[in-house]
Design an enzyme around this catalytic site. Structure first.
Site, PDB file in Angstrom:
ATOM      1  CG  HIS A  45      21.226 -61.509  33.960  1.00 23.45           C
ATOM      2  ND1 HIS A  45      22.440 -61.557  33.856  1.00 23.45           N
ATOM      3  CD2 HIS A  45      20.961 -62.334  34.920  1.00 23.45           C
ATOM      4  CE1 HIS A  45      22.915 -61.970  34.990  1.00 23.45           C
ATOM      5  NE2 HIS A  45      22.044 -62.741  35.591  1.00 23.45           N
TER       6      HIS A  45
ATOM      7  N   GLY B 262      16.734 -69.417  38.081  1.00 21.90           N
ATOM      8  CA  GLY B 262      16.699 -68.462  37.201  1.00 21.90           C
ATOM      9  C   GLY B 262      17.783 -68.242  36.114  1.00 21.90           C
TER      10      GLY B 262
ATOM     11  CG  HIS C 291      18.954 -61.945  39.417  1.00 18.58           C
ATOM     12  ND1 HIS C 291      19.811 -61.929  40.493  1.00 18.58           N
ATOM     13  CD2 HIS C 291      19.573 -62.584  38.222  1.00 18.58           C
ATOM     14  CE1 HIS C 291      21.005 -62.658  39.772  1.00 18.58           C
ATOM     15  NE2 HIS C 291      20.912 -63.022  38.749  1.00 18.58           N
ATOM     16  CD  GLU C 292      17.528 -64.681  36.075  1.00 19.09           C
ATOM     17  OE1 GLU C 292      18.314 -64.606  35.074  1.00 19.09           O
ATOM     18  OE2 GLU C 292      17.797 -65.324  37.067  1.00 19.09           O
TER      19      GLU C 292
ATOM     20  CD  GLN D 155      22.513 -65.633  33.831  1.00 17.18           C
ATOM     21  OE1 GLN D 155      21.284 -65.777  33.927  1.00 17.18           O
ATOM     22  NE2 GLN D 155      23.460 -65.733  34.705  1.00 17.18           N
TER      23      GLN D 155
ATOM     24  CB  CYS E 266      24.725 -63.939  39.392  1.00 20.73           C
ATOM     25  SG  CYS E 266      24.524 -63.645  37.787  1.00 20.73           S
ATOM     26  CG  LEU E 267      23.338 -69.897  37.824  1.00 20.93           C
ATOM     27  CD1 LEU E 267      22.300 -70.643  36.650  1.00 20.93           C
ATOM     28  CD2 LEU E 267      24.054 -70.735  38.889  1.00 20.93           C
TER      29      LEU E 267
HETATM   30 ZN   LIG Z   1      22.100 -63.843  37.130  1.00 25.31          ZN
END
Ligand SMILES: [Zn+2]
Length: 172
Positions: free
Chosen positions: A140, A46, A136-137, A51, A94-95
Site C-alpha cells: 500500500h 492490517g 500487503h500493507e 487507506q 483489502c479494506l
Molecule cells: Zn489492503
C-alpha cells in the site's frame, strides 16, 4: 480515539507512493491509535495510513484472533530487509476493495525494520498470516494493490465495477 473513513477504489490516492515519516511524535501516535481503532472496527488485520487518506509510510497490524489478547503492531517507515525462501498462498482481502478476494503467493517469512509507537528502531521476523499482512500493507505504501496480482483483464473488471459503484453513489 476516532474511527476514520476508509478510502476505497477507485480513489487515486491509493496509487500514491507514501512519504516517509520524519519523526514519531504525539500527533503521529494519535493517528496510529485512530488507525488501529479503525482497523479493529472494520474489522481487518492490517491498515496503511494511505487507506485513511494520509499518504505517509505508516501501518498498523494485529493478526491475533483473540480480542482479549490483542497484539497491535505499529510500524513507521517499515522496510523489508529479508524474505524467506518458502512461499505461502493466501486469499487476501483489502479494506479499500470490499468484497474482492485475490489468491496471492508471497514469501512465507519476512524480516522488517521499522520505528515503533515510541520511535524506537526495531526489527521483526514475521511468519504465517503476519508475514502476508506486512507485505500487503507495505505494498500500500508503494501504491500497489491486491488487484495488481490479477491478470489485466480481471483487474479491469474489478476497477470498472468500483467506478460504476462510485458513479451511482455520487448520483444520489
Ligand atoms: Zn489492503
Amino acid at each position: 480515539m476516532t474511527i476514520l473513513p476508509i478510502v476505497t477504489l477507485p480513489d487515486p490516492i491509493l496509487r500514491k507512493v507514501s512519504e516517509p515519516v520524519e519523526r514519531v511524535d504525539e500527533e503521529l501516535r494519535r493517528l496510529m491509535d485512530d488507525m488501529l481503532e479503525t482497523m479493529y472496527a472494520a474489522p481487518g488485520v492490517g491498515l496503511a495510513a494511505v487507506q485513511v487518506g494520509v499518504p505517509r509510510r505508516l501501518i498498523v497490524l494485529d493478526v491475533s484472533k483473540d480480542e482479549q489478547q490483542a497484539e497491535p503492531l505499529f510500524m513507521a517507515n517499515p522496510e523489508i530487509v529479508a524474505l524467506g525462501p518458502e512461499t505461502r498462498l493466501h486469499e487476501e482481502g483489502c479494506l479499500s476493495i470490499p468484497e474482492v478476494l485475490v489468491e496471492i503467493e508471497r514469501p512465507a517469512s519476512v524480516t522488517v525494520s521499522y520505528l515503533d509507537r515510541f520511535g524506537e528502531s526495531r526489527e521483526l521476523t514475521a511468519e504465517g498470516l503476519l508475514a502476508t499482512a506486512v507485505q500487503h500493507e507495505i505494498n500500500h505504501l508503494d501504491g500497489k494493490l491486491i488487484i495488481d496480482f490479477l491478470s489485466p483483464l480481471k483487474r479491469d473488471m474489478v476497477v470498472r465495477k468500483f467506478k460504476k459503484q462510485a458513479r451511482s453513489t455520487e448520483a444520489l
